[in-house]
Design a protein around this motif. Structure first.
Motif, PDB file in Angstrom:
ATOM      1  N   LYS A 126      -3.759 -36.341  -5.528  1.00 23.10           N
ATOM      2  CA  LYS A 126      -2.435 -36.148  -4.945  1.00 23.10           C
ATOM      3  C   LYS A 126      -1.391 -36.991  -5.678  1.00 23.10           C
ATOM      4  N   ALA A 165       1.620 -35.590  -8.202  1.00 28.45           N
ATOM      5  CA  ALA A 165       3.030 -35.894  -7.904  1.00 28.45           C
ATOM      6  C   ALA A 165       3.747 -36.446  -9.143  1.00 28.45           C
ATOM      7  N   GLU A 184       6.757 -34.365 -11.349  1.00 31.88           N
ATOM      8  CA  GLU A 184       8.066 -34.961 -11.607  1.00 31.88           C
ATOM      9  C   GLU A 184       8.404 -34.953 -13.093  1.00 31.88           C
TER      10      GLU A 184
END
Length: 382
Positions: A371, A375, A379
């Motif tokens: 996770k 992330a 980005e």
């Protein structure tokens, strides 16, 4: 009259120069030790000197090229020798004690109990820093930790009890945090003392770079450039090279078939360096979710490079056969006992992920789960 004043000042300056401490004078006074020998050793025999001891007294004289940890072996005739550690600097230092107080300490080492060392500021600060472990443990708020630590000392196997281990670990972490807090106060208060800078070695990897730079910057120039501060300097220089936003260190390593792979081969892609080893269970336990991650992102401009730090090539190849990992794999090279690329990226433990953006700049270095890694990559891909 002016000439007389000038001559007086000249005489005083000469006397002062003659009395200034250019080197060290290390004196030992041990009541009841009798005759024998004393040996002074320091840092791979930077200094190694032997002198006679008469009626428990001896003197070493010389000049040390740098402040450092030294060992004095006091060997009375017909009696067991005792090793005494101290910090040697170019000053007048005196060790004093009573041979009737020779005995074992808690670690089983033979010592002169109650002996003193005076005249070395570096030794004083080093002792004060070391003493914080005992001082903090004696504080009322760490009574529980002290009790648990005694149980561990008496019966080490008690740590095999998972419930006890985590209870002890919680108290230990709080205790160590307080010890380091107290040590930092001492470090900051002694900007002209080399052993204060040396103590940062034991904290530097857990400190944010900004804090480490700030504290190290407080030291006098001679301390910052000293031998005892060399590893702290090296750590700061290394971490400055691998902070987020800095260009990722270039490398070239061999794949299993001998072909070479370079980081620059993947410029224009987001690259995830996965540092691992065949013997690292958490590394191999992560492979199932890393497979899922790779399947999800490989067609979105993301590549993974497996960076093995195995010292045994056969073990690495066996792990590759077992895992059948679909992303490129290379094995790090060892230079003088260190992993060449692992050291470039300041890899202290595995698994470790380093994310490099399309321009070849470091985004993050961390131990991450799927996770968290997803992330970061999402980005960067924006």
């Amino acid at each position: 009259m002016k000439m007389e004043k000038y001559l007086m000042l000249l005489v005083m300056s000469v006397l002062f120069a003659c009395n200034s401490q250019a080197g060290y004078v290390l004196k030992g006074v041990f009541k009841g030790a009798g005759d024998g020998k004393a040996v002074l050793m320091m840092g791979k025999q930077v200094i190694c000197d032997t002198v006679e001891m008469k009626a428990g007294k001896f003197v070493f004289e010389g000049e040390t090229p740098h402040v450092g940890f030294a060992l004095v072996v006091v060997a009375p005739e017909g009696k067991e020798a005792v090793q005494i550690s101290l910090v040697l600097e170019n000053s007048r230092i005196e060790m004093r004690g009573n041979w009737k107080n020779v005995g074992m300490n808690e670690e089983g080492d033979l010592i002169v109990k109650g002996m003193t060392v005076t005249g070395s500021r570096n030794h004083d600060v080093e002792r004060e820093l070391s003493e914080q472990y005992r001082v903090v443990e004696a504080l009322p708020e760490f009574k529980k930790y002290a009790e648990l630590a005694k149980k561990v000392l008496d019966t080490p196997e008690i740590l095999e009890d998972t419930t006890f281990f985590w209870m002890y670990r919680k108290e230990f972490d709080a205790y160590m945090a307080r010890v380091k807090e107290e040590q930092l106060k001492i470090i900051v208060a002694n900007p002209s003392v080399e052993t204060a800078a040396y103590q940062l070695y034991f904290m530097m990897n857990e400190m944010p770079l900004e804090q480490l730079e700030q504290i190290f910057g407080l030291f006098d120039e001679k301390v910052g450039e000293s031998e005892l501060a060399s590893e702290v300097r090296a750590c700061i220089e290394l971490r400055q090279r691998i902070e987020p936003g800095r260009p990722a260190p270039e490398f070239t390593l061999a794949r299993r078939d001998g072909s070479l792979l370079s980081l620059s081969d993947f410029r224009g892609k987001v690259v995830v360096l996965d540092f691992w080893a065949s013997w690292c269970k958490p590394c191999r336990a992560s492979f199932p979710w890393v497979r899922e991650f790779y399947k999800e992102y490989k067609d979105k401009g993301v590549e993974i490079i497996g960076m093995s730090i195995d010292s045994n090539r056969a073990s690495w190849e066996k792990a590759l056969d077992e895992e059948q990992l679909p992303w490129p794999q290379v094995i790090d090279e060892t230079v003088k006992g260190s992993y060449r690329v692992g050291e470039l990226y300041h890899v202290l433990a595995v698994p470790m992920f380093v994310v490099v953006d399309k321009e070849g700049k470091i985004v993050v270095r961390a131990h991450m789960e799927k996770k968290e890694l997803s992330a970061v990559v999402e980005e960067v891909l924006i």
